[in-house]
Scaffold this active site. Sequence first.
Site, PDB file in Angstrom:
ATOM      1  N   CYS A  38       0.838  -1.320   0.008  1.00  0.00           N
ATOM      2  CA  CYS A  38      -0.069   0.080  -0.010  1.00  0.00           C
ATOM      3  C   CYS A  38       0.915   1.306  -0.033  1.00  0.00           C
ATOM      4  O   CYS A  38       1.481   1.718   0.882  1.00  0.00           O
ATOM      5  CB  CYS A  38      -1.067   0.124   1.276  1.00  0.00           C
TER       6      CYS A  38
ATOM      7  N   CYS B  81      -0.012   3.726   2.655  1.00  0.00           N
ATOM      8  CA  CYS B  81       0.702   3.314   4.164  1.00  0.00           C
ATOM      9  C   CYS B  81       2.020   3.477   4.257  1.00  0.00           C
ATOM     10  O   CYS B  81       2.371   3.828   5.477  1.00  0.00           O
ATOM     11  CB  CYS B  81       0.367   1.671   4.014  1.00  0.00           C
TER      12      CYS B  81
END
Length: 303
Positions: free
Chosen positions: A31, A34
């Site tokens: 991600c 993230c």
Amino acid sequence: MIDVTIENFESEVIEASMHTPVLVDFWAPWCGPCRTLGPILEKLETDYKGRFKLAKIDSDQEQQIAGMFGVRSIPTCVLMFQGQPVDGFMGALPEGQVREFLDKHLPPAGPEEEAPAAEEAQAEAADDNDLQTRLDKLQQAVADKPEDEQARFDFIKLLLEMGLEDEAKVAFAPVIALAGTSQRLNALKIWMDALDAASLAGDANAKLKALDASIAQNKRDFEARYARAQLLLAYNHWTDAMDELLEILMRDRSWNEDRARKAYVAILDIIEPAKPPVAEGQIPPEDPTVATYRRRLSSVILS
């Protein structure tokens, strides 16, 4: 910071939050947002000197916990206190906004936590936040060179990562006619179409259950499979979305004018991180997740 699994969730999150607020960060290695938010949270845990504890949960590995919290997209952060969720946020917020979120809920700083010196405070404010700084630079780059496809792609991608969908659509409007001939621009269109479909679908969990039931009855229900992949894409479950698209491709490579393959390639374009600079003649390393899913696509297409 501690990595939390189902085995230590009770002690490291529930029990720990009885005494100190615990900020639970749901993330995944693939991600991009993230990777932006993670260092900010770790820095703030240090800066706040024990006023909260950071617990990181890999949502791919710990799907049971993610399901308990109803996590639909990542990154998602949930603040726990006395065993209960107090508040939360989704997306890679800038540092300043995360500080505002924490300051609403955490006990005030003690006298030993004096405000930083003026020059340090200015430095923090300048950094505040890196996401906004990046956004401003990309916006200026697009304004200076509207024809620069790479700058526009990066600008719209960052807007979508930050959850600014309306702003992303405005930035995309001048080049929407080029999406049919540009793979990168088409990737952004597929992403925004998925977000629109998810918005119309209503409750994501209920929709997924209905789609799962349709697929269980007919493995070749490609419309249901594609709708499921769209929903997963919209909530940033990139690899799950590609897995679903592969299920279509393994059964019908050219279904609906190659729609599944185009969506799969779009996700690869979206999740591929920027290549670091390398010496002349060298090939930059490829992201492991992207490399793995490129190989999977090739094996299906060429088989």
